[in-house]
Design a protein around this motif. Structure first.
Motif, PDB file in Angstrom:
ATOM      1  N   GLY A 157       0.496  -1.337   0.408  1.00 27.76           N
ATOM      2  CA  GLY A 157      -0.324   0.171   0.188  1.00 27.76           C
ATOM      3  C   GLY A 157       1.208   1.145  -0.006  1.00 27.76           C
ATOM      4  O   GLY A 157       1.889   1.455  -0.211  1.00 27.76           O
ATOM      5  N   TYR A 158       0.252   2.336   0.222  1.00 24.10           N
ATOM      6  CA  TYR A 158       0.912   3.596   0.511  1.00 24.10           C
ATOM      7  C   TYR A 158       1.180   4.346   1.498  1.00 24.10           C
ATOM      8  O   TYR A 158       0.463   4.975   2.430  1.00 24.10           O
ATOM      9  N   PRO A 159       2.355   4.016   2.714  1.00 17.89           N
ATOM     10  CA  PRO A 159       2.916   4.130   3.961  1.00 17.89           C
ATOM     11  C   PRO A 159       2.959   5.680   3.943  1.00 17.89           C
ATOM     12  O   PRO A 159       3.193   6.013   3.005  1.00 17.89           O
ATOM     13  N   SER A 160       2.266   6.239   4.952  1.00 22.62           N
ATOM     14  CA  SER A 160       2.969   7.660   5.592  1.00 22.62           C
ATOM     15  C   SER A 160       4.711   6.900   6.130  1.00 22.62           C
ATOM     16  O   SER A 160       4.633   6.185   6.589  1.00 22.62           O
ATOM     17  N   LEU A 161       5.441   8.288   5.863  1.00 19.69           N
ATOM     18  CA  LEU A 161       7.046   7.979   6.275  1.00 19.69           C
ATOM     19  C   LEU A 161       7.253   9.342   7.747  1.00 19.69           C
ATOM     20  O   LEU A 161       7.085   9.757   6.913  1.00 19.69           O
ATOM     21  N   GLU A 171       9.340   4.582  -5.866  1.00 18.11           N
ATOM     22  CA  GLU A 171       9.913   4.072  -7.190  1.00 18.11           C
ATOM     23  C   GLU A 171      11.344   3.141  -6.450  1.00 18.11           C
ATOM     24  O   GLU A 171      11.013   2.063  -6.932  1.00 18.11           O
ATOM     25  N   THR A 172      11.684   4.085  -5.228  1.00 18.38           N
ATOM     26  CA  THR A 172      13.081   3.520  -5.051  1.00 18.38           C
ATOM     27  C   THR A 172      12.301   2.595  -3.586  1.00 18.38           C
ATOM     28  O   THR A 172      13.705   2.606  -2.776  1.00 18.38           O
ATOM     29  N   THR A 173      11.369   2.143  -2.995  1.00 17.50           N
ATOM     30  CA  THR A 173      11.060   2.487  -1.484  1.00 17.50           C
ATOM     31  C   THR A 173      12.097   3.386  -0.758  1.00 17.50           C
ATOM     32  O   THR A 173      12.902   2.511   0.470  1.00 17.50           O
ATOM     33  N   SER A 174      12.432   4.568  -0.657  1.00 18.84           N
ATOM     34  CA  SER A 174      13.123   5.017   0.630  1.00 18.84           C
ATOM     35  C   SER A 174      12.774   6.730   0.490  1.00 18.84           C
ATOM     36  O   SER A 174      11.933   7.554   0.183  1.00 18.84           O
ATOM     37  N   PHE A 175      13.598   6.669   1.650  1.00 21.71           N
ATOM     38  CA  PHE A 175      13.760   7.940   2.018  1.00 21.71           C
ATOM     39  C   PHE A 175      14.533   8.329   3.076  1.00 21.71           C
ATOM     40  O   PHE A 175      14.553   8.620   4.357  1.00 21.71           O
TER      41      PHE A 175
END
Lengths: 114, 113
Positions: free
Chosen positions: B29-33, B69-73
């Motif tokens: 899904g679409y988590p908050s980071l 797209e890179t699942t990064s923060f």
């Protein structure tokens, strides 16, 4: 603004003694949490309370019990302390069901068990 | 299940150096980071957050961009100060899941004068 208040800040116990860590929040949050923080282990969830009247186990519940006394207060009890429970304990609160909102943490209780 | 991976520390920098602390996540899904900061002897406090893809969170000169797209923060700061010495935690919270946040293990930052 008090936020999340934990007492005591420091405590030394002997193996086998019992004690209760207190936590209170004044932000009208539904949910409250207890974590322990150990070097190299990050934060590990002990218990949480999604709302007043409910409590659930987290990742490391063994050796602990909790009580959600009312909406403001959530206590953590060690019935028979063991040296492996030496740690820093953090209480946190947040709104349940809103993933956009952060948790708010207290300043911790530093517990040593001899 | 959900997971957050941070670079291991400590990260040691001189004052005014550029800072990057890497954070990648796994979640459906679409988590908050979130980035939290923990100063010595204190609890964690929110540093910044981003709630949807391509959002940039910023605070106190720190920035992080939600890259789906890179699942990064990744956390960045252009010029660190001694007062930035702390432990930094990356975390995610997912709508529709248990609402229990998932934390990384933390990255210690030490800034020398």
């Amino acid at each position: 603004n008090a936020g999340v208040t934990q007492t005591p800040k420091f405590q030394v116990l002997k193996t086998g003694q019992s004690m209760t860590l207190q936590c209170a929040q004044d932000m009208n949050h539904n949910s409250m949490y207890w974590y322990r923080q150990d070097p190299g282990m990050g934060l590990r969830l002990i218990y949480y309370s999604a709302s007043e009247g409910t409590t659930d186990k987290g990742e490391v519940p063994n050796g602990y019990n909790v009580s959600r006394l009312n909406k403001r207060e959530f206590s953590l009890r060690l019935e028979s302390a063991a040296p492996s429970q030496t740690s820093v304990y953090f209480c946190a609160s947040s709104e349940w069901g809103n993933s956009n909102q952060p948790q708010h943490f207290g300043d911790g209780t530093r517990l040593s068990i001899l | 299940g959900d997971s957050v991976t941070q670079m291991e520390g400590p990260v040691t920098l001189s004052e005014e150096a550029f800072l990057t602390i890497n954070c990648t996540y796994t979640a459906t899904g679409y988590p908050s980071l979130f980035w939290y900061v923990q100063y010595p002897g204190e609890g964690l406090q929110l540093l910044l957050k981003a709630t949807k893809a391509d959002d940039k969170g910023s605070n106190k000169g720190f920035e992080a961009t939600y890259r789906k797209e890179t699942t990064s923060f990744h956390l960045e700061k252009g010029s660190v100060q001694v007062s930035d010495s702390a432990v930094y935690f990356c975390a995610l919270s997912r709508t529709g899941g248990s609402y229990i946040p998932t934390f990384g293990r933390g990255t210690s930052l030490i800034v020398h004068p």
